[in-house]
Structure formats: structure tokens, C-alpha cells
Design a protein around this motif. Structure first.
Motif, short mmCIF file in Angstrom:
data_model
loop_
_atom_site.label_atom_id
_atom_site.label_comp_id
_atom_site.label_asym_id
_atom_site.label_seq_id
_atom_site.Cartn_x
_atom_site.Cartn_y
_atom_site.Cartn_z
N ARG A 1 -4.09 12.38 13.70
CA ARG A 1 -4.09 11.68 12.29
C ARG A 1 -5.53 11.15 11.73
NH1 ARG A 1 0.87 7.42 11.23
NH2 ARG A 1 2.48 9.01 11.58
N SER A 2 -6.29 10.80 12.82
CA SER A 2 -7.47 10.33 12.00
C SER A 2 -8.77 10.52 13.06
CB SER A 2 -7.41 8.81 11.62
OG SER A 2 -7.59 7.88 12.60
N LYS B 1 0.65 -15.53 16.87
CA LYS B 1 0.47 -14.04 17.01
C LYS B 1 1.45 -13.57 16.00
CE LYS B 1 0.05 -9.85 20.01
NZ LYS B 1 0.03 -9.33 21.23
N ASN C 1 1.52 -8.26 3.46
CA ASN C 1 0.72 -7.99 2.48
C ASN C 1 0.44 -6.51 2.36
OD1 ASN C 1 -0.67 -9.11 0.68
ND2 ASN C 1 -2.55 -8.95 1.66
N GLU C 2 0.56 -5.87 3.45
CA GLU C 2 0.28 -4.32 3.42
C GLU C 2 1.53 -3.66 2.78
OE1 GLU C 2 -2.18 -2.47 6.09
OE2 GLU C 2 -3.15 -4.11 5.09
N LYS D 1 0.21 -14.20 12.55
CA LYS D 1 -0.81 -13.33 12.12
C LYS D 1 -0.12 -11.87 11.54
CE LYS D 1 -3.48 -10.71 15.05
NZ LYS D 1 -4.56 -10.41 16.11
N TRP D 2 0.46 -11.42 12.37
CA TRP D 2 1.17 -9.98 12.07
C TRP D 2 2.09 -10.12 10.82
CZ3 TRP D 2 -1.66 -6.16 12.99
CH2 TRP D 2 -2.47 -6.03 14.22
N LYS E 1 0.89 -1.22 -0.11
CA LYS E 1 -0.07 -0.20 0.02
C LYS E 1 0.81 1.39 -0.15
CE LYS E 1 -4.13 -1.95 2.27
NZ LYS E 1 -5.02 -2.37 3.46
N ARG F 1 3.49 4.09 15.47
CA ARG F 1 2.21 4.70 15.51
C ARG F 1 1.36 4.27 14.14
NH1 ARG F 1 0.47 10.61 17.13
NH2 ARG F 1 1.37 9.75 19.15
N THR F 2 0.31 3.34 14.48
CA THR F 2 -0.62 3.09 13.38
C THR F 2 -1.23 4.35 12.50
OG1 THR F 2 -2.72 3.23 14.21
CG2 THR F 2 -1.46 1.07 14.55
N LEU F 3 -1.59 4.22 11.11
CA LEU F 3 -2.17 5.25 10.31
C LEU F 3 -3.04 5.85 11.05
CD1 LEU F 3 -1.63 3.43 6.82
CD2 LEU F 3 -0.37 5.19 7.89
N THR F 4 -4.09 5.17 11.90
CA THR F 4 -5.08 5.73 12.81
C THR F 4 -4.69 6.41 13.94
OG1 THR F 4 -5.63 3.81 13.96
CG2 THR F 4 -7.01 4.06 11.88
N GLY F 5 -3.58 6.51 14.10
CA GLY F 5 -2.73 7.07 15.34
C GLY F 5 -2.76 6.44 16.45
N LYS F 6 -3.08 5.15 16.59
CA LYS F 6 -2.71 4.56 17.67
C LYS F 6 -1.18 3.99 17.79
CE LYS F 6 -4.27 0.45 20.35
NZ LYS F 6 -4.93 0.90 21.48
N LYS G 1 1.56 -12.02 8.34
CA LYS G 1 0.84 -12.38 7.28
C LYS G 1 -0.10 -10.86 6.72
CE LYS G 1 -3.71 -14.74 5.94
NZ LYS G 1 -5.02 -14.43 6.41
N ARG G 2 -0.26 -10.26 7.81
CA ARG G 2 -1.08 -9.02 7.50
C ARG G 2 -0.02 -7.92 7.00
NH1 ARG G 2 -5.33 -7.95 12.59
NH2 ARG G 2 -6.64 -9.34 12.17
N ASN H 1 -9.02 8.25 16.15
CA ASN H 1 -8.03 8.15 17.12
C ASN H 1 -8.57 8.99 18.49
OD1 ASN H 1 -5.81 8.21 18.72
ND2 ASN H 1 -4.48 9.48 17.55
#
Lengths: 138, 164
Positions: free
Chosen positions: B144-145, A106, A116-117, A109-110, A63, A82-87, A112-113, B148
């Protein structure tokens, strides 16, 4: 077999099956090594230096928002990402997050995700082992 | 007969006050949405973003969301069947129109009964409550979003979304 013997024999079997120092992370690396050998017979072990290069490399198959591992995990493995959503994401280096990579499901799982991203494909066992070796060394 | 007006009035006022407070506590207030307590739901729904309170969407929305985790707002968030079943059960049991009803009556205002919105941030009540937040604040590097919540509602993880 009598039920009296089953328990001590089971314990003995467990003790013998793994070396005294092998933890879940070492077991996981051993599994990736087996898989890597199957993928490429020339496999000659994992390298944390290769893992570091992989961690920071920019890929174009995934992506656009996440071209590298560092896009979300940050430049330093010992600092929070930090994730794209800010977490906030806990650091990926074992020294900074000692509980990481102790649950194989676990970890898979990560991989795999995230593979791919970032890469737009699954990671090879070699890539996983290298990356994990880098994080264990950090 | 000598009626003790003063103590009677005080008692009545006290009772009325308690009733109002109790009702608010019962209703949870407008700004309280009980956080996810199931460890599996918390882990699976709270790794990339805050594990949003189930009482923030109606059960039909959660069902629709869980039916397409492969395309979860642009990400593949798929989980194995057993995990999905557990998460679905938790979300639909505690949804805004089921178990979580008393926390969310106002949040469902303006949502058509046949629609199943997926974004909490597009609910009419949410939009209205955040109308004064300027665009630059959403784009701030620490925000960011709109997903959040914690960036501004510091108690969000504990379920508190009062004005900040």
C-alpha cells in the motif's frame, strides 16, 4: 475528619458511586447518553442497529480516501482492518478485542480524529453511543 | 629463543576477528535502527503507521514535524501539549544526529545541513537502497505505501531492516 476514617469512607464512597456491574464502557455510554439528551431532548436511548448502519454508511463530507468507517476498519468488525499506509488495525468488535473502549480519553481521541476524516465533522453523542453499542454487541 | 609462532598467530587472528565483530555490533550494522521503546511515543506514533525509529531522521526534522501535527502528511495527528513535549523530547534525543548517531551515519549522507526532510522515504540513502523495488510492488495490496516497512522488512518492528 480523622485520617483513620478517611480511607474506609473513601472506599465506601467508591463502592456506592457505581453499580456493581458498571465497567468503563458502561460509564462511557452513560456519559454519551447524558450528552445526547442535552443535544436532543427527544433522545430515547442508543441502538446497535443504528450503530451498524452508521458503521457501514458512506459519507461525502470527509476525505475521499475514507468515506466510511469500514474504509479502514474493514467490512467485519470482528476482523482486523488496515490503515491507508498499510498497518494492521485490531478488530473493533469487543468480542474480538476485549480491551477496547476501556480508556475514555482514547475513545474520544479516535472519535475526534476519525469522525473528522470520515464525516468531515464531529460525531454527535447519539452517533457515538449507537456506534459503541454496536461494537459492544459484536 | 623458541618463539611459539602458531599460538601467537591464532591469538592475533582471533583478536582481529573479535574487533571487527565488536565494531559492527557497536555500530549496530547498517540495517539496525533501534525501535521506539517509550510506550507513549509507541502508542501515539505507531497507531496509523509503524512507529519509525528516531534515528532515521535528524533532530531538526523531528522538530519541524512535531511543530505541525495538525497537517501530518494530510492527516490531523495533533496531540495534547504534554504528550507532544514528551514525544518531541524522545525523538530529538534519539535522532540520527544526536543519541541515535551510531546507527544512522550513512542514512544522513547527501542531506544538506540546513534542510529538514520530513519523509524518510525521500532521503537519498533510502531512495538508493530501494531503487530496485518495482512500482507494482509498492502498489501491492499488502504493501500500500512506502511507509509500510513491515510488509517487506519483517523484523522492522524490532529494528531490523536488512535486505529481504
Amino acid at each position: 475528619m480523622s485520617s483513620k476514617l478517611a480511607f474506609p469512607l473513601g472506599v465506601a464512597a467508591m463502592l456506592l458511586s457505581t453499580s456493581p456491574f458498571a465497567g468503563p464502557r458502561e460509564d462511557l455510554l452513560a456519559q454519551y447518553a447524558t450528552a445526547a439528551r442535552a443535544e436532543a431532548p427527544a433522545f430515547s436511548g442508543f441502538s446497535s442497529a443504528r450503530g451498524e448502519a452508521f458503521h457501514t454508511r458512506k459519507f461525502s463530507g470527509g476525505k475521499p480516501d475514507s468515506p466510511a468507517c469500514t474504509s479502514c476498519h474493514g467490512d467485519s468488525p470482528r476482523s482486523a482492518g488496515r490503515t491507508l499506509t498499510g498497518k494492521s488495525i485490531d478488530p473493533v468488535a469487543v468480542s474480538a478485542a476485549p480491551r477496547r473502549y476501556t480508556d475514555p480519553a482514547k475513545v474520544e481521541k479516535w472519535f475526534k480524529r476519525n469522525c473528522n476524516e470520515v464525516l468531515g465533522r464531529a460525531c454527535t453523542a447519539q452517533e457515538k453511543g449507537d456506534w459503541l453499542s454496536f461494537m459492544i454487541s459484536q | 629463543m623458541n618463539i611459539p609462532y602458531r599460538p601467537l598467530t591464532l591469538t592475533l587472528v582471533g583478536l582481529a576477528f573479535s574487533a571487527i565483530v565488536l565494531q559492527r555490533v557497536e555500530a549496530g550494522g547498517d540495517d539496525y535502527f533501534p525501535p521506539v521503546i517509550d510506550p507513549v511515543v509507541k502508542e501515539e506514533c505507531g497507531s496509523c503507521h509503524l512507529a519509525f525509529a528516531p534515528s532515521m531522521l535528524p533532530a531538526r526534522s523531528w522538530k519541524r514535524m512535531m511543530a505541525d501535527l495538525k497537517n501530518h502528511f494530510g492527516d490531523d495527528a495533533s496531540v495534547d501539549a504534554a504528550t507532544a513535549a514528551r514525544i518531541s523530547a524522545y525523538l530529538t534525543t534519539n535522532a540520527a544526529d544526536t543519541g541515535g548517531k551510531r546507527y544512522s551515519s550513512k542514512l544522513l549522507r547527501g542531506i544538506a545541513p540546513n534542510s529538514a526532510p520530513l519523509r524518510i522515504t525521500e532521503l537519498p540513502r533510502w531512495v538508493d537502497k530501494h531503487r530496485e523495488v518495482p512500482n507494482w510492488e509498492w502498489k501491492h495490496k499488502d504493501v500500500r505505501s512506502k511507509a509500510n516497512c513491515v510488509a517487506c522488512h519483517t523484523g522492522a518492528e524490532q529494528g531490523f531492516y536488512e535486505d529481504d
